[in-house]
Structure formats: structure tokens, C-alpha cells
Design a protein around this motif. Structure first.
Motif, PDB file in Angstrom:
ATOM      1  N   PRO A 190      11.441   0.718   9.552  1.00  0.00           N
ATOM      2  CA  PRO A 190      10.960  -0.058  10.692  1.00  0.00           C
ATOM      3  C   PRO A 190       9.934  -1.091  10.272  1.00  0.00           C
ATOM      4  N   VAL A 191       9.811  -2.137  11.072  1.00  0.00           N
ATOM      5  CA  VAL A 191       8.775  -3.141  10.859  1.00  0.00           C
ATOM      6  C   VAL A 191       7.733  -2.982  11.962  1.00  0.00           C
ATOM      7  N   ALA A 192       6.519  -3.423  11.676  1.00  0.00           N
ATOM      8  CA  ALA A 192       5.416  -3.294  12.617  1.00  0.00           C
ATOM      9  C   ALA A 192       4.909  -4.666  13.021  1.00  0.00           C
ATOM     10  N   ASP A 193       4.733  -4.849  14.316  1.00  0.00           N
ATOM     11  CA  ASP A 193       4.093  -6.040  14.873  1.00  0.00           C
ATOM     12  C   ASP A 193       2.644  -5.662  15.143  1.00  0.00           C
ATOM     13  N   LEU A 194       1.732  -6.157  14.307  1.00  0.00           N
ATOM     14  CA  LEU A 194       0.326  -5.769  14.382  1.00  0.00           C
ATOM     15  C   LEU A 194      -0.465  -6.799  15.174  1.00  0.00           C
ATOM     16  N   GLY A 195      -1.114  -6.324  16.219  1.00  0.00           N
ATOM     17  CA  GLY A 195      -1.714  -7.229  17.188  1.00  0.00           C
ATOM     18  C   GLY A 195      -0.642  -7.681  18.153  1.00  0.00           C
ATOM     19  N   SER A 196       0.137  -6.714  18.657  1.00  0.00           N
ATOM     20  CA  SER A 196       1.381  -7.014  19.389  1.00  0.00           C
ATOM     21  C   SER A 196       1.162  -7.581  20.773  1.00  0.00           C
ATOM     22  N   GLY A 197      -0.033  -7.458  21.332  1.00  0.00           N
ATOM     23  CA  GLY A 197      -0.300  -8.075  22.622  1.00  0.00           C
ATOM     24  C   GLY A 197       0.702  -7.685  23.686  1.00  0.00           C
ATOM     25  N   PRO A 198       1.230  -8.663  24.454  1.00  0.00           N
ATOM     26  CA  PRO A 198       2.194  -8.352  25.515  1.00  0.00           C
ATOM     27  C   PRO A 198       3.564  -7.916  25.021  1.00  0.00           C
ATOM     28  N   ALA A 236       2.046 -10.229  11.703  1.00  0.00           N
ATOM     29  CA  ALA A 236       0.723 -10.296  12.329  1.00  0.00           C
ATOM     30  C   ALA A 236       0.478 -11.748  12.719  1.00  0.00           C
ATOM     31  N   LEU A 237       0.835 -12.082  13.952  1.00  0.00           N
ATOM     32  CA  LEU A 237       0.715 -13.456  14.428  1.00  0.00           C
ATOM     33  C   LEU A 237      -0.583 -13.620  15.208  1.00  0.00           C
ATOM     34  N   TYR A 238      -1.491 -14.410  14.647  1.00  0.00           N
ATOM     35  CA  TYR A 238      -2.762 -14.750  15.293  1.00  0.00           C
ATOM     36  C   TYR A 238      -3.622 -13.525  15.591  1.00  0.00           C
ATOM     37  N   SER A 239      -3.520 -12.508  14.756  1.00  0.00           N
ATOM     38  CA  SER A 239      -4.353 -11.317  14.942  1.00  0.00           C
ATOM     39  C   SER A 239      -5.384 -11.135  13.824  1.00  0.00           C
ATOM     40  N   ILE A 240      -5.110 -11.639  12.613  1.00  0.00           N
ATOM     41  CA  ILE A 240      -6.115 -11.484  11.552  1.00  0.00           C
ATOM     42  C   ILE A 240      -7.328 -12.377  11.806  1.00  0.00           C
ATOM     43  N   ILE A 241      -7.237 -13.307  12.773  1.00  0.00           N
ATOM     44  CA  ILE A 241      -8.386 -14.172  13.056  1.00  0.00           C
ATOM     45  C   ILE A 241      -9.565 -13.374  13.604  1.00  0.00           C
ATOM     46  N   ALA A 262       0.388 -15.525  10.805  1.00  0.00           N
ATOM     47  CA  ALA A 262       0.120 -16.812  11.439  1.00  0.00           C
ATOM     48  C   ALA A 262      -1.336 -16.819  11.866  1.00  0.00           C
ATOM     49  N   PHE A 263      -1.997 -17.958  11.684  1.00  0.00           N
ATOM     50  CA  PHE A 263      -3.406 -18.056  12.058  1.00  0.00           C
ATOM     51  C   PHE A 263      -3.791 -19.525  12.184  1.00  0.00           C
ATOM     52  N   GLN A 264      -4.825 -19.771  12.967  1.00  0.00           N
ATOM     53  CA  GLN A 264      -5.350 -21.112  13.089  1.00  0.00           C
ATOM     54  C   GLN A 264      -6.106 -21.455  11.812  1.00  0.00           C
ATOM     55  N   SER A 265      -5.760 -22.575  11.202  1.00  0.00           N
ATOM     56  CA  SER A 265      -6.370 -22.957   9.939  1.00  0.00           C
ATOM     57  C   SER A 265      -7.691 -23.678  10.192  1.00  0.00           C
ATOM     58  N   ASP A 296     -14.948 -12.618  18.479  1.00  0.00           N
ATOM     59  CA  ASP A 296     -15.148 -13.455  17.300  1.00  0.00           C
ATOM     60  C   ASP A 296     -13.810 -13.918  16.733  1.00  0.00           C
ATOM     61  N   CYS A 297     -13.764 -15.199  16.377  1.00  0.00           N
ATOM     62  CA  CYS A 297     -12.587 -15.790  15.740  1.00  0.00           C
ATOM     63  C   CYS A 297     -13.021 -16.402  14.416  1.00  0.00           C
ATOM     64  N   HIS A 298     -12.251 -16.128  13.369  1.00  0.00           N
ATOM     65  CA  HIS A 298     -12.582 -16.590  12.024  1.00  0.00           C
ATOM     66  C   HIS A 298     -11.491 -17.560  11.565  1.00  0.00           C
ATOM     67  N   TRP A 299     -11.891 -18.778  11.244  1.00  0.00           N
ATOM     68  CA  TRP A 299     -10.940 -19.809  10.813  1.00  0.00           C
ATOM     69  C   TRP A 299     -10.947 -19.893   9.297  1.00  0.00           C
ATOM     70  N   ARG A 300      -9.758 -19.801   8.692  1.00  0.00           N
ATOM     71  CA  ARG A 300      -9.650 -19.810   7.233  1.00  0.00           C
ATOM     72  C   ARG A 300      -8.533 -20.764   6.802  1.00  0.00           C
ATOM     73  N   THR A 301      -8.661 -21.261   5.591  1.00  0.00           N
ATOM     74  CA  THR A 301      -7.601 -22.093   5.042  1.00  0.00           C
ATOM     75  C   THR A 301      -6.473 -21.203   4.517  1.00  0.00           C
TER      76      THR A 301
END
Length: 233
Positions: free
Chosen positions: A58-66, A122-127, A154-157, A177-182
Motif C-alpha cells: 500500500p501507499v500512504a497519503d501523509l497529510g491527507s486532509g479531506p 505528501a502534498l503541501y504537508s512538509i511545510i 509538493a511544497f511552496q518554494s 507555522d509554514c516553512h518555505w524551502r528551496t
């Protein structure tokens, strides 16, 4: 949440609990109308299948939200479950997608044995993970993935030391808190955790977005082939 849980996780959970209903109503499927994101998810599925064998892990969607990402992966034929730190988000995901499994948990400490996942999204969750916790999160990814399994982030750069605290969303008082990284910084953390970078993509802001969107595909290295034995002449 237990007192020994890191403070940033407690704040993230409380914030998403507060806005869960409004967030899910505004973002029932953020992949809709996003061809690049949808295409990268399809690439992820193909990479996961390539290392799944006859019994696909199985695969895991981490920070799965809705739950819309897990639902898309399910529609593409992968066994999938979602994990989110917010109990209210998990409840909404279960209601919207009753055919799938969603659990309350954190990517910082996955309640899974070693080498059991065929992939991680993990889409937009590691931020929401502070810099000093990111290496251990990626080490946890490496631990639970089967050899060859992919990771899609995926994350905001933004700047290497970029940080923002949100105090209000949807009319609710929060502390998020949101952390922006390159992409380069995140790729370095992945490599230090033993995950190989496969591809990186940077999309320019659109539809009112303020920051570029970065996408990294990585994978746990495959096991080396066994020793070659000479055949008798």
C-alpha cells in the motif's frame, strides 16, 4: 494529543481541527484543473507499480486532509490509505470517501513496520515541519518504504530560511507555522536520509498563488543484486 507530542504538532492539529469544515468545503479536490500535479501523480503511480510486485504494497497519503489525493490514487488503481494529524480532517475524509481508510497520525512517527509501504505522497504537508525535524521525517520515510518505492513531495518554494505564522483562516483564530524551502534544500535532506532524487519540477505561481510550487520525486534505492555464483561447466 499527548503532552510528549512536539508543540508544533499540537499547534498544527488544533489549527486544522478549527478550519477543517471550511477547508474541506473550499478544497474538495485541489487536483481538479491542475494538469501538472495530476501528471506527476500518474508518474508516481507508475513508479510504485514498478516495485510493487504481484502483491502491491500500500501507499500512504501523509497529510491527507479531506482525502482527495488518496481518492485519486485509489482511482488510479493503487491500494492507499491516508494519515492526518487532525482528527476532524480524518472524520471528513472518511465521510467523503467511505471506501478508503484514513487514520489520525503523524509523519514524524508512523505506526508501521519497516519496509511496508509501496510509496509515500505528501502534498503541501512538509511545510508544517520545522527545519530541525525534517531530517527525522525523511529518515522515517526511508524506514517504512520497500526498496525502490517512490516518494512524491509538493511544497511552496521559498528562501531557505523562509517562515510564516498564520493566525487566522476562514474566520478562525489559529497558530499555524509554514516553512518555505528551496527544492535544493529539500533534495539535500532527502539525500541525507538515503532517498535518491528522481525528478524535480518547479511551477510558477498561478490563480492568485504567491509562491512557486516545487515537486520532488524520490525513491528508496533498490536492493543491490545478490552475489553471482559460477555455474558448473
Amino acid at each position: 494529543m499527548r503532552a510528549d507530542i512536539p508543540e508544533f504538532l499540537q499547534a498544527t492539529r488544533a489549527s486544522y481541527d478549527a478550519v477543517a469544515q471550511a477547508y474541506a468545503a473550499e478544497h474538495p479536490d485541489s487536483l481538479a484543473g491542475r494538469p501538472l500535479e495530476s501528471a506527476l501523480l500518474t508518474v508516481f503511480v507508475e513508479l510504485a507499480r514498478a516495485h510493487g510486485g504481484s502483491a502491491q504494497a500500500p501507499v500512504a497519503d501523509l497529510g491527507s486532509g479531506p482525502g482527495y489525493v488518496a481518492a485519486r490514487l485509489h482511482a488510479l488503481g493503487l491500494p492507499v490509505f491516508g494519515v492526518d494529524v487532525s482528527p476532524r480532517m480524518v472524520a471528513l475524509a472518511r465521510r467523503a470517501h467511505p471506501e478508503l481508510r484514513f487514520h489520525v497520525g503523524s509523519m514524524t512517527a508512523l505506526d508501521l513496520p519497516d519496509r511496508t509501504l509501496g510509496g509515500i505522497v505528501a502534498l503541501y504537508s512538509i511545510i508544517h515541519v520545522p527545519d530541525d525535524h525534517l531530517p527525522s521525517v525523511f529518515a522515517e520515510f526511508h524506514r517504512v518504504l520497500v526498496p525502490g518505492a517512490p516518494v512524491l513531495l509538493a511544497f511552496q518554494s521559498g528562501d531557505e530560511d523562509g517562515h510564516q505564522r498564520l493566525t487566522e483562516r476562514f474566520g478562525q483564530e489559529i497558530s499555524l507555522d509554514c516553512h518555505w524551502r528551496t527544492p535544493e534544500v529539500v533534495a539535500e535532506h532527502l539525500a541525507e536520509a538515503g532517498l535518491e532524487l528522481y525528478a524535480r519540477v518547479l511551477r510558477e505561481p498561478e490563480d492568485g498563488e504567491q509562491r512557486p510550487r516545487a515537486f520532488l520525486l524520490a525513491r528508496r534505492p533498490s536492493l543491490p543484486p545478490g552475489p553471482v555464483t559460477d555455474r558448473p561447466a
